[in-house]
Design an enzyme around this catalytic site. Structure first.
Site, PDB file in Angstrom:
ATOM      1  CE  LYS B  92      -3.256   2.335   3.091  1.00 30.99           C
ATOM      2  NZ  LYS B  92      -3.557   2.489   4.526  1.00 30.99           N
ATOM      3  CG  ASP B 220     -11.601   6.147   9.386  1.00 31.33           C
ATOM      4  OD1 ASP B 220     -12.584   5.383   9.398  1.00 31.33           O
ATOM      5  OD2 ASP B 220     -11.167   6.692   8.363  1.00 31.33           O
TER       6      ASP B 220
END
Lengths: 242, 242
Positions: B92, B220
């Site tokens: 990523k 989150d």
């Protein structure tokens, strides 16, 4: 308090409880001056004590049930040393800087315990501060490396240096003197005989411990070596019996 | 490099190697622009990979032997996602701030792995930065949570919130959509049936994971849930055979 994992933040916590002599909702009355009791990193030290197999009630009992016994100070640091009457724990007074330093080392100390469970570095069980009458007394609670249960016939404080490393005349007059490197070389010219596995495990552990000390930038340390002589013990036992 | 314990300092190390296109004493020549390859916390990540059972040669082979496969970006973060052609690792891209944040979390991450080995938090295998032509590309290498070997029949991204938590129409048109909380409530009104031991172990692990995320002040996050339906798999197998 519920059990939970130790978090990074736990190392930086200082729990502070005020004990007024008249007592409060949370604290009992007492006959001393008002004081404040601070516990450094309570959750982290509780985790360490658990790792070392120290039960909470045993810990409190050892520390609080009988008066501590003051030891004659073997070091030059100005610290006072105490031992609990059951011989389990050593309590050492530390300066502000020292307590701060120790607290800063806790995450690295945690990592060493985790990766190197055979570590021979001191076992730290707690760090506290008593504030009273404008004075601070900071103490660290540690394991008693040489408890009475196993009688030591010889004791060495080894630094791996030969510079001024001989026990003083005064030290040698003690019942059980702490000898130093030059005494070791002189009195034990053949060193210690360990079987191969013990030797290599010990060396490995010492190397890992030294790496940790180095990473902490600590250089003033020594190896406390106690020698329990089985033959001598046997002779003593027989002499006692005779 | 010799094996040794991870020290606190290791988390803050960044190893930097320059690869000029003409090659150097240390690096081979290559057909790209000059670049610099930075490895964050190499010793710490090596330790993590070992904990996760990732062998150094397998790791390099998976990452370098075949081109990476770009995935369509499921998140809104602007990151690009790649999977190694052997389906083992997810790569990523991360922003500077994110890489910095991840590096700062490493000591706490270490502590969680140590105390909570069943953790379901992402497995981080490495954090790197390639610098070339004044640009920085930072990537993190992670485990592939849902590798192809086990076919998932349903996929949910669960946040424990019902606010706007329904998969978009576009998402639902995919072969294997990632559904959200409101879809879960609607399509699986009875929830999932787990045996009591699995359930309590799972809840315990999730609680401990959440405590760590909370301590990192991360809010989150979501639970990626893959459902492999054994009956359906059996029907599919029989249909294929027919």
């Amino acid at each position: 308090k519920p059990e939970r994992d130790v978090l990074m933040q736990d190392f930086y916590v200082v729990e502070s409880i005020f004990f007024p002599s008249e007592g409060s909702n949370l604290t009992p009355a007492h006959h001393f001056q008002d004081f404040r009791f601070k516990t450094y990193a309570p959750v982290a030290f509780r985790y360490f004590r658990e790792l070392f197999g120290i039960r909470p009630d045993d810990y409190l009992y050892s520390l609080c049930n009988e008066p501590l016994i003051e030891l004659s100070n073997p070091g030059a640091s100005g610290s006072l040393f105490y031992v609990t009457s059951d011989d389990e724990f050593i309590i050492k007074t530390v300066m502000h800087k020292e307590a701060e330093f120790l607290q800063k080392l806790l995450p690295g100390y945690y990592m060493n315990l985790n990766q190197n469970p055979r570590t021979l570095l001191p076992k730290f069980y707690g760090l506290y501060c008593v504030q009273s009458g404008g004075k601070n007394i900071r103490v660290v609670v540690m394991n008693n490396v040489l408890p009475r249960v196993v009688k030591m016939h010889l004791k060495f404080d080894l630094k791996g240096s030969t510079y001024k490393r001989r026990a003083s005349k005064k030290e040698k007059e003690k019942t059980l003197p702490t000898y130093k490197d030059l005494d070791f070389i002189q009195d034990m010219p053949e060193g210690l005989l360990l079987d191969a596995d013990t030797f290599s495990a010990l060396v490995k552990t010492l190397q890992r411990d030294c790496l940790v000390l180095e990473s902490f930038k600590i250089m003033d340390y020594s190896l406390l070596l106690g020698v329990h002589n089985i033959d001598q013990q046997e002779r003593e036992r027989q002499a006692e019996g005779a």
